[in-house]
Design an enzyme around this catalytic site. Structure first.
Site, PDB file in Angstrom:
ATOM      1  N   TYR A 315       0.975  -1.214  -0.249  1.00 36.36           N
ATOM      2  CA  TYR A 315       0.259  -0.136   0.237  1.00 36.36           C
ATOM      3  C   TYR A 315       0.913   1.220   0.233  1.00 36.36           C
ATOM      4  CZ  TYR A 315      -4.341   2.684   1.319  1.00 36.36           C
ATOM      5  OH  TYR A 315      -5.235   3.443   0.850  1.00 36.36           O
ATOM      6  N   TYR A 366      -6.084   5.363  -6.804  1.00 40.66           N
ATOM      7  CA  TYR A 366      -6.009   4.964  -5.628  1.00 40.66           C
ATOM      8  C   TYR A 366      -7.429   4.774  -5.093  1.00 40.66           C
ATOM      9  CZ  TYR A 366      -6.214   6.621  -0.876  1.00 40.66           C
ATOM     10  OH  TYR A 366      -6.402   7.125   0.958  1.00 40.66           O
TER      11      TYR A 366
END
Lengths: 411, 390, 144, 143
Positions: A315, A366
């Site tokens: 991430y 995202y």
């Protein structure tokens, strides 16, 4: 406080965890469907609409009918109301619903909770999804997004930050990043290769927001400083879109259209004294104890180690967030991640550890990390745009610097 | 189905509430910490044993905050589930799947003094809080249908109409709740039982719902500790083994405002959840010794009795007539702690009373109670559990 | 020390202005603004979608059409508020649930019907009330 | 360049409830207090209603702090994107490790961004960005 003290010495208390033999998730559950919408800067649609499309595609990808779905996993930050979503999808009865706290830190926990549900028989097919209009709608990451945090997160400690003009997750993260650079003597001029390589990946991925927009190391260093030490191209790309996955048992997965992607391990961690990016009262600020703990737990459950991982999806709300995870997960030593990424060869598709091969949150989209899970699945199916040859194992993590989660997936 | 099942894998081993009050004068944070500490003590566990935290998202205090104060070292399963007590089911799956040792569920709210349930919708709208079901409220709020009470009243009028029930007959449900509450020191809203006259005199809140139909807000915290049935054996109290736990939703289901489905006076979520619950537990309706139903609105008790299969459709109010069946020596003792009507509206109180019946420590103990049913979420996504004495 | 809540009392808008938030609902409210009652229907399986939504719960089609409806129906249920929960509404007032002849149901207010005259099954028809230049509400009066 | 506010844009106020009220009340009086468990002799930040070590709710007390500490980390707000519109950029948020061991954030009111370094000695001061709001801040201190 014991866990944080032990983090200093990296002494992992595995005896406190349920024995691996009792774990019903490990290799007994699988991801069998993935779906996503277009990733854009302005979808022109609401999040409900995006969620419906991604879920419909994931269910179809799994070769299922909507009526087969009996579980739904969402993030609490998701703005789509679950009853409204159920009404739109037309699901007659969900036997299991659950929500995971907040956003990015919960991405892999979505799959973990779904896996626990199918493993224990609470449901047969669980959909996990995330839909957001981060680019065109409400922004979580920017100064004008503070109101979102006021309502969505614990408010008490923000009283110590907001009055001081300190109110965005990236600037909170810049604080621990600065300390980390200080402790390990990291120089600003050595950074940037992470962002450059991710942008290279995006050039082969037509779904990526930065498709057709390459980035050189020189351009990186010329990009403006946003919140020192973070430059513009250290930061993720605000996106409108949605992504979804379908989780079921390994038994069922065998008879489904795609190569099953088994869940070899799943873990969540929220150590004491943790806040969302502002955990400044932990003994170590220059590190990510929850990511370290998730890594230890993933390796314990799966029986694998860093050397066994073929591809990583870490991430990356900003470049350092992913790079420090390389250290915490044992892919390099403390303070070595900038070296690890230097020149980019190790993290390219034929390198030691191909990293965020779709372009990641920096260059693909995202979607709060759910798009990292779908990319890991594509890698293990052999259908990625930047396919790692013979990829058999993948590690996926969720948001760093807050209660987080992770997965190890295998073919 | 294979042998994968939640049945008998987990047990509730700790329960606690803080003092319940009309005005606590304390923060929800403080209430949550006290409740969790007491529940872990009640279980005979150490805080270090707890590695999972589940809660309802609508509660104010985040698990990260709770951890800071009660010292939970590392939460390795966190769920913020929605509605009723469905978060407990997520904890059950975590333990059953072998990823957690012990899970604490907590709920803390200043529903009496602070945020009142009736104001939530309005406040949320003004804050544009889309955690609520906005697409639907868009079609209700412009016409002044603004409160949960109003949404429930719309359903209740239709329910009474379809079955030809006089509104006054519903009064037996709060009357019996008041009897139970008067015996339970934790249930603060009735010092003595009320009668049907009191019900008939009760002011209309939203016609046809009266004040006495609606559970009052309350301030307080509560917590429940779960662990595996195996580990539960050596602990302090008789474990309440989770025989079954289930959730139910339905398409065209909303939160109280289920106006678009074919029959608005039915609770299909409760029926679906109940069928699944009894299937998982492997018992019949007649095996249930005591039931804690969702009495946020009194008429919903009658509707639940029908949907759960304890009586025929439309006969729920008749089932409650004179209260005999619902009392402690009746056919199906219901809401033996006084329910939300007597104790205040906070999900989880029903679970705690269900466990007390299994332990034999209720203020209105059902003789030899072995199997206890708990239901939450009437009028919205439903959940329930069946507990049995170990 | 004052808190955020003390210092900034919320401004309370008329609830009617809350109406259009989801894009799926926009065509509905735009039509109401033109004094037309139209409902969303699935282009493929012809199932009504009320409230509006991006996908058909029966066939998962994303295609839909907006179809004018008669505006006639019957009262399916109703409530009255003896006390107002919001300054925009003067108590006592009634809220009705109308089942349209086409099947879908709408929450609304009665016009020209006293609360004690309301009955389940009463035939009603739509009328429109302007709230602003381009925003109106649909209400129902006794069918003529 | 000292810390500057932009007139007309309110500064966000701290959220005050009974758990942290003594802290902010003290700041109003230009006093700096920290929460401590008197039994365990441990300081906490942010404040909380229970000591995580002994689970006591009664042993928590508010004690005067020396107000001295060192910069542990800091962030320079140099671009509009992350900055609060009510404050003139560049401004600096420092994370200060107090002598008592806990860390707090605030602005540094009397230093240029390039003057600030990790390890810099600072002490508590106070300012009032708008009427009815007093904040604790940090200023330079001779080591």
């Amino acid at each position: 406080m014991q866990m944080l003290e032990e983090y200093r010495t990296k002494s992992y208390r595995q005896h406190l965890r349920p024995p691996v033999e009792e774990n019903l998730i490990r290799d007994k559950t699988a991801i069998v469907g993935i779906g996503q919408t277009e990733y854009s800067r302005d979808s022109g649609r609401d999040e409900l609409d995006l969620a419906c499309e991604a879920i419909k595609k994931a269910v179809a990808d799994a070769g299922l009918k909507m009526s087969d779905i009996d579980g739904l996993e969402a993030l609490t930050l998701d703005r789509v109301s679950m009853p409204t979503l159920i009404g739109s999808l037309g699901i007659e009865n969900l036997r299991f619903t659950s929500e995971v706290s907040f956003g990015g830190g919960g991405a892999c926990a979505l799959v973990m909770h779904a896996a626990a549900a199918v493993a224990s028989g609470a449901a047969d097919y669980v959909v996990c999804y995330r839909a957001l209009n981060e680019a065109s709608g409400h922004r979580y990451g920017r100064g004008d997004g503070y109101a979102e945090y006021l309502k969505a997160a614990p408010t008490l400690h923000y009283g110590y930050y907001f009055p001081y003009g300190f109110l965005t997750p990236l600037s909170w993260a810049a604080m621990y990043t600065k300390r980390w650079m200080h402790e390990y003597g990291i120089k600003l001029e050595d950074t940037g290769w992470y962002s450059v390589v991710l942008r290279e990946y995006a050039q082969n991925n037509p779904e990526a927001i930065f498709y057709g927009k390459p980035l050189t190391i020189e351009e990186f260093h010329e990009s403006p400083m946003i919140s020192a030490p973070l430059r513009l191209f250290d930061c993720c790309v605000d996106t409108d879109g949605a992504a979804a996955v379908v989780v079921t048992t390994a038994d069922r997965a065998k008879d489904m259209p795609h190569t099953p992607v088994y869940i070899a391990a799943a873990a969540q961690s929220s150590p004491i004294e943790t806040e969302i990016q502002t955990s400044y009262n932990r003994p170590v600020v220059a590190g990510l104890p929850e990511t370290w703990y998730v890594g230890q737990e993933l390796y314990r459950q799966s029986g694998l180690g860093p050397a066994d991982i073929d591809v990583a999806q870490l991430y990356d709300p900003f470049s350092y967030g992913a790079m420090i995870q390389l250290e915490e997960l044992g892919f390099c030593g403390p303070g070595e991640c900038v070296d690890f990424c230097q020149g980019g060869d190790r993290i390219r598709v034929d390198g030691e550890l191909p990293l965020n091969t779709s372009g990641g949150l920096l260059s693909e989209a995202y979607i709060h990390g759910v798009n990292l899970i779908t990319e890991a699945v594509r890698q293990l199916r052999g259908t990625a745009h930047n396919q790692v040859t013979d990829a058999e194992t993948a590690i996926v993590t969720a948001g760093p610097g807050l209660p987080t989660s992770g997965l190890i997936l295998r073919k | 189905m294979t042998e994968r099942t939640l049945k008998d894998k987990t047990a509730i081993v700790g329960i606690a509430t803080t003092d319940l009050a009309r005005d606590s004068g304390r923060t929800e944070y403080s209430l949550a910490c006290e409740a969790v500490k007491l529940a872990v003590e009640d279980a005979g566990l150490e805080m270090a044993d707890v590695d999972g935290i589940v809660k309802d998202i609508s509660d104010g205090i985040d698990p990260m905050y709770l951890q800071k104060a009660v010292g939970i070292d590392n939460a390795q399963y966190c769920s913020d589930s929605h509605w009723g007590t469905s978060a407990i089911m997520t904890g059950v799956t975590a333990i059953a799947a072998g990823i957690c040792n012990a899970v604490v569920y907590y709920r803390c709210l200043n529903g009496g003094s602070g945020r009142r349930a009736g104001n939530d919708f309005r406040a949320a709208r003004e804050m544009k809080d889309e955690g609520l079901d906005l697409i639907r409220y868009d079609f209700y709020s412009p016409f002044g249908l603004l409160t949960p009470d109003g949404l429930a009243a719309m359903t209740v009028r239709r329910y009474l109409h379809e079955h030809g029930i006089e509104a006054e007959e519903v009064g037996w449900i709060p009357a019996v709740a008041s009897e139970y509450a008067a015996r339970n020191p934790d249930a603060i809203f009735f010092d003595e039982p009320i009668g049907l006259d009191d019900y008939a005199d009760s002011t209309m809140r939203v016609d046809p719902l009266r004040e006495l139909d609606c559970a009052p807000g309350v301030d307080g915290g509560l917590a429940v500790v779960l662990t595996s049935a195996e580990r539960a054996k050596g602990l302090r109290h008789t474990p309440a083994v989770v025989m079954g736990v289930a959730q139910g939703t339905s398409t065209e289901g909303e939160l109280l405002s289920n106006f678009t489905r074919p029959d608005i006076s039915a609770l299909p979520e409760i029926r679906l959840m109940g069928d699944e619950l009894f299937r998982v537990a492997g018992i019949d309706r007649s095996d249930v010794d005591v039931a804690q139903l969702d009495d946020r609105y009194a008429p919903y008790v009658a509707m639940q009795l029908e949907e759960l299969g304890f009586c025929e459709s439309g006969s729920g109010v008749a089932f409650c007539e004179k209260g005999e069946r619902l009392r402690v020596d009746g056919e199906l003792p219901v809401n033996t702690g006084g329910g939300f009507l007597g104790g205040g509206f906070t999900y989880g109180l029903n679970v705690i009373e269900g466990v007390r019946q299994i332990r034999g420590t209720s203020a209105s103990q059902v003789d030899g109670a072995e199997i206890s049913l708990v239901v939450s979420g009437a009028g919205g996504p439903a959940d329930g559990m069946i507990l049995r004495r170990a | 020390m004052t808190t955020q809540a003390d210092s900034e009392a919320p401004v309370i808008p008329h609830p009617a202005l809350w109406a259009v938030l989801y894009r799926s609902s926009t065509p509905f409210w735009e039509a109401v603004g033109r004094h037309e009652l139209t409902l969303q229907r699935c282009s493929d399986c012809k199932t009504w979608r009320m409230p509006p939504r991006p996908m058909c719960p029966r066939c998962q089609s994303a295609e839909s059409e907006w179809v004018p409806v008669s505006g006639r129906g019957t009262i399916h249920s109703w409530v009255t508020y003896p006390e107002s929960p919001h300054p925009a509404f003067e108590a006592p007032y009634a809220v009705i649930l109308v089942e349209l002849d086409e099947g879908p149901r709408l929450v609304s207010n009665p016009v020209g019907i006293a609360p004690d005259e309301l009955e389940i099954g009463m035939p009603v028809e739509v009328v429109f009330e302007d709230v602003s230049d381009d925003f109106a509400l649909y209400k129902f009066q006794r069918a003529g | 360049m000292p810390l500057e506010y932009i007139p007309g844009i309110p500064i966000l106020r701290p959220y005050v409830d009974p758990d942290n009220q003594p802290f902010w009340d003290a700041v109003d009086r230009h006093e700096f207090v920290l929460q401590r468990c008197s039994d365990c002799d441990v300081y906490f930040q942010p404040p909380r209603p229970m000591c995580p070590h002994c689970l006591s709710m009664d042993s928590l007390e508010w004690v005067p702090s020396s107000g001295r500490g060192e910069v542990y980390s800091f962030v320079v707000f140099a671009a509009d994107r992350m900055a609060y519109p009510g404050m003139k950029i560049p401004y600096v948020v420092v994370l200060v490790e107090m002598e008592e061991g806990v860390r707090l954030t605030a602005n540094i009111v009397d230093a240029e961004p390039d003057e600030v370094y990790i390890g810099m000695p600072v002490e508590v001061t106070y300012n009032s960005p708008m009427e009815g709001l007093t904040l604790y801040q940090f200023k330079k201190r001779a080591s």
